[in-house]
Design a protein around this motif. Structure first.
Motif, PDB file in Angstrom:
ATOM      1  N   MET A  31      12.699   4.209  29.351  1.00 33.63           N
ATOM      2  CA  MET A  31      12.080   5.432  29.861  1.00 33.63           C
ATOM      3  C   MET A  31      10.567   5.290  29.975  1.00 33.63           C
ATOM      4  SD  MET A  31      14.112   7.739  30.826  1.00 33.63           S
ATOM      5  CE  MET A  31      12.958   9.082  30.895  1.00 33.63           C
ATOM      6  N   LEU A  34       9.758   3.539  33.095  1.00 38.93           N
ATOM      7  CA  LEU A  34       9.912   4.427  34.249  1.00 38.93           C
ATOM      8  C   LEU A  34       8.701   5.346  34.390  1.00 38.93           C
ATOM      9  CD1 LEU A  34      11.810   5.467  36.522  1.00 38.93           C
ATOM     10  CD2 LEU A  34      12.608   7.166  34.866  1.00 38.93           C
ATOM     11  N   LEU A  61      12.924   4.241  41.434  1.00 44.55           N
ATOM     12  CA  LEU A  61      14.204   4.936  41.594  1.00 44.55           C
ATOM     13  C   LEU A  61      15.383   3.987  41.390  1.00 44.55           C
ATOM     14  CD1 LEU A  61      13.456   7.343  44.559  1.00 44.55           C
ATOM     15  CD2 LEU A  61      13.914   7.957  42.181  1.00 44.55           C
ATOM     16  N   TRP A  63      15.249   1.434  39.374  1.00 48.94           N
ATOM     17  CA  TRP A  63      15.238   1.287  37.911  1.00 48.94           C
ATOM     18  C   TRP A  63      15.886   2.507  37.248  1.00 48.94           C
ATOM     19  CZ3 TRP A  63      15.418  -1.921  34.230  1.00 48.94           C
ATOM     20  CH2 TRP A  63      15.049  -1.582  32.941  1.00 48.94           C
ATOM     21  N   LEU A  64      15.631   3.702  37.786  1.00 49.53           N
ATOM     22  CA  LEU A  64      16.250   4.916  37.253  1.00 49.53           C
ATOM     23  C   LEU A  64      17.767   4.852  37.376  1.00 49.53           C
ATOM     24  CD1 LEU A  64      16.095   7.748  36.047  1.00 49.53           C
ATOM     25  CD2 LEU A  64      15.685   8.618  38.356  1.00 49.53           C
ATOM     26  N   SER A  65      18.273   4.277  38.458  1.00 50.43           N
ATOM     27  CA  SER A  65      19.728   4.158  38.589  1.00 50.43           C
ATOM     28  C   SER A  65      20.286   3.207  37.531  1.00 50.43           C
ATOM     29  CB  SER A  65      20.117   3.708  39.992  1.00 50.43           C
ATOM     30  OG  SER A  65      19.740   2.392  40.241  1.00 50.43           O
ATOM     31  N   ARG A  68      20.122   5.076  34.221  1.00 49.04           N
ATOM     32  CA  ARG A  68      21.069   6.198  34.216  1.00 49.04           C
ATOM     33  C   ARG A  68      22.444   5.731  33.768  1.00 49.04           C
ATOM     34  NH1 ARG A  68      23.259  10.133  32.876  1.00 49.04           N
ATOM     35  NH2 ARG A  68      23.929  11.844  34.200  1.00 49.04           N
ATOM     36  N   LEU A  76      17.395  10.552  28.652  1.00 49.02           N
ATOM     37  CA  LEU A  76      16.823  10.688  29.986  1.00 49.02           C
ATOM     38  C   LEU A  76      16.250  12.067  30.243  1.00 49.02           C
ATOM     39  CD1 LEU A  76      19.477   8.787  32.084  1.00 49.02           C
ATOM     40  CD2 LEU A  76      17.201   8.037  31.508  1.00 49.02           C
ATOM     41  N   PHE A  79      15.708  13.607  33.922  1.00 53.13           N
ATOM     42  CA  PHE A  79      16.098  12.615  34.917  1.00 53.13           C
ATOM     43  C   PHE A  79      17.613  12.502  35.060  1.00 53.13           C
ATOM     44  CE2 PHE A  79      11.834  11.078  33.719  1.00 53.13           C
ATOM     45  CZ  PHE A  79      11.242  11.189  34.967  1.00 53.13           C
ATOM     46  N   ASP A  87      24.373  10.606  40.119  1.00 51.83           N
ATOM     47  CA  ASP A  87      22.969  10.197  39.982  1.00 51.83           C
ATOM     48  C   ASP A  87      22.748   8.721  40.297  1.00 51.83           C
ATOM     49  OD1 ASP A  87      22.199  12.730  39.271  1.00 51.83           O
ATOM     50  OD2 ASP A  87      22.048  12.312  37.123  1.00 51.83           O
ATOM     51  N   THR A  91      20.251   7.724  43.368  1.00 48.30           N
ATOM     52  CA  THR A  91      18.929   7.139  43.132  1.00 48.30           C
ATOM     53  C   THR A  91      18.859   5.704  43.650  1.00 48.30           C
ATOM     54  OG1 THR A  91      19.573   6.558  40.868  1.00 48.30           O
ATOM     55  CG2 THR A  91      18.344   8.612  41.167  1.00 48.30           C
TER      56      THR A  91
END
Length: 110
Positions: A31, A34, A61, A63-65, A68, A76, A79, A87, A91
């Protein structure tokens, strides 16, 4: 429950999911990366480096996937919008599209 537990912020879409096998410290580091990427994106945007900002936002984004899928919804926080099944591909698609568009735009100063 840990000291960071706040009642009422659990994602209702992820209630039945098992807890992540990734240690909580590593999840927090994911996190932090991110958030650091978002701060760099803001810096690029403020200094009018739009192409770099767009590319890095796309990468963030993506990286967020990844996080997630690997991190708990509680870690999260905001997010984790919907379920992991929604999600993650959303993303990934948005991030990939942004990164592709940023790479495909011809730079102005050549």
């Amino acid at each position: 429950m840990g000291s960071s537990y706040i009642p009422g912020i659990d994602n209702p879409h992820d209630v039945g999911l098992p807890p992540s096998r990734v240690p909580h410290v590593i999840q927090r580091a994911f996190m932090a990366l991110l958030v650091a990427a978002f701060l760099v994106v803001i810096g690029f945007a403020l200094t009018e480096h739009w192409r770099r900002a767009t590319f890095l936002l796309g990468c963030a984004l993506i990286w967020l996937s990844v996080i997630r899928v690997t991190c708990d919804s509680r870690t999260l926080g905001v997010f984790a919008v919907r379920s992991r099944k929604f999600d993650t591909p959303f993303t990934l698609l948005m991030g990939g599209s942004m990164a592709f568009l940023a790479m495909s735009v011809d730079p102005l100063g050549s």
